[in-house]
Design an enzyme around this catalytic site. Sequence first.
Site, PDB file in Angstrom:
ATOM      1  N   GLN A 286      75.416  44.233  58.281  1.00  0.00           N
ATOM      2  CA  GLN A 286      76.189  45.336  58.566  1.00  0.00           C
ATOM      3  C   GLN A 286      77.250  45.150  59.513  1.00  0.00           C
ATOM      4  O   GLN A 286      78.096  45.983  59.731  1.00  0.00           O
ATOM      5  CB  GLN A 286      75.251  46.476  59.318  1.00  0.00           C
ATOM      6  CG  GLN A 286      74.009  47.069  58.358  1.00  0.00           C
ATOM      7  CD  GLN A 286      73.529  48.329  58.979  1.00  0.00           C
ATOM      8  OE1 GLN A 286      72.432  48.156  59.579  1.00  0.00           O
ATOM      9  NE2 GLN A 286      74.136  49.275  58.727  1.00  0.00           N
TER      10      GLN A 286
ATOM     11  N   CYS B 205      72.711  56.255  57.581  1.00  0.00           N
ATOM     12  CA  CYS B 205      72.854  54.800  57.923  1.00  0.00           C
ATOM     13  C   CYS B 205      74.416  54.547  58.397  1.00  0.00           C
ATOM     14  O   CYS B 205      75.379  55.279  57.763  1.00  0.00           O
ATOM     15  CB  CYS B 205      72.653  54.061  56.463  1.00  0.00           C
ATOM     16  SG  CYS B 205      73.041  52.273  56.658  1.00  0.00           S
ATOM     17  N   LEU B 206      74.682  53.746  59.276  1.00  0.00           N
ATOM     18  CA  LEU B 206      75.892  53.583  59.677  1.00  0.00           C
ATOM     19  C   LEU B 206      77.144  52.789  58.622  1.00  0.00           C
ATOM     20  O   LEU B 206      78.097  53.044  58.925  1.00  0.00           O
ATOM     21  CB  LEU B 206      75.949  52.479  61.043  1.00  0.00           C
ATOM     22  CG  LEU B 206      75.044  53.108  62.312  1.00  0.00           C
ATOM     23  CD1 LEU B 206      75.203  52.143  63.327  1.00  0.00           C
ATOM     24  CD2 LEU B 206      75.790  54.356  62.821  1.00  0.00           C
TER      25      LEU B 206
ATOM     26  N   HIS C   2      64.036  50.528  56.652  1.00  0.00           N
ATOM     27  CA  HIS C   2      65.559  50.822  56.651  1.00  0.00           C
ATOM     28  C   HIS C   2      66.380  49.569  56.896  1.00  0.00           C
ATOM     29  O   HIS C   2      66.995  48.996  56.045  1.00  0.00           O
ATOM     30  CB  HIS C   2      66.062  51.976  57.384  1.00  0.00           C
ATOM     31  CG  HIS C   2      67.259  52.138  57.070  1.00  0.00           C
ATOM     32  ND1 HIS C   2      67.847  53.473  56.672  1.00  0.00           N
ATOM     33  CD2 HIS C   2      68.353  51.318  57.383  1.00  0.00           C
ATOM     34  CE1 HIS C   2      69.291  53.311  56.677  1.00  0.00           C
ATOM     35  NE2 HIS C   2      69.518  52.031  57.314  1.00  0.00           N
TER      36      HIS C   2
END
Length: 173
Positions: free
Chosen positions: A54, A94-95, A136
């Site tokens: 991410q 979710c970012l 996650h």
Amino acid sequence: MIDIEKCQITHYPAEVLTKRAEPVKEIDDNIRQLIEKMTDIMLKNKGIGLAAPQTGVSLRLFIISLDGTRENIKVYINPTVTPTGEPGSTEEGCLSVPGVFTKIRRYKKCKVTATDLDGNEFTEEAEGLYARALQHEYDHIEGMTIANRMSQTAKIAHRRQLKKLTEKNKDKQ
Ligand code: NI
């Protein structure tokens, strides 16, 4: 060598979010700097977990802080997450998939084995929000996001936002 300056939040469907990440070979200063950077990015975006892909880095590493505070951040290097117990669906965000909050089916409990920043291996049993966060983040290092995990119905419900993200981010790494 990871260029920490270049690390920034990646959004669906960036390629780095779709591939299986590589194991961390050595916990050196570069990895410690990456974790500092990941911490800053997670706190700034008010997340409770963040995986290296991410931030554009394809490594098997993530952080979690269930109350979103710096003090409670825990680091998981080369983790294995094994689900146990019953499945259940809860709303999740979710970012890397901004604007999408949707029910995701996961297991209510799981076991995690990982290495911490000092190089020590640890194992924990998790349930509730912690179990969900671990599954996650583990998905992220396996190349999966909630955009892949959500039901067909949810995909249809969120199609406009997913399309918007695709158009904005499709050419990004
Ligand atoms: Ni996420």
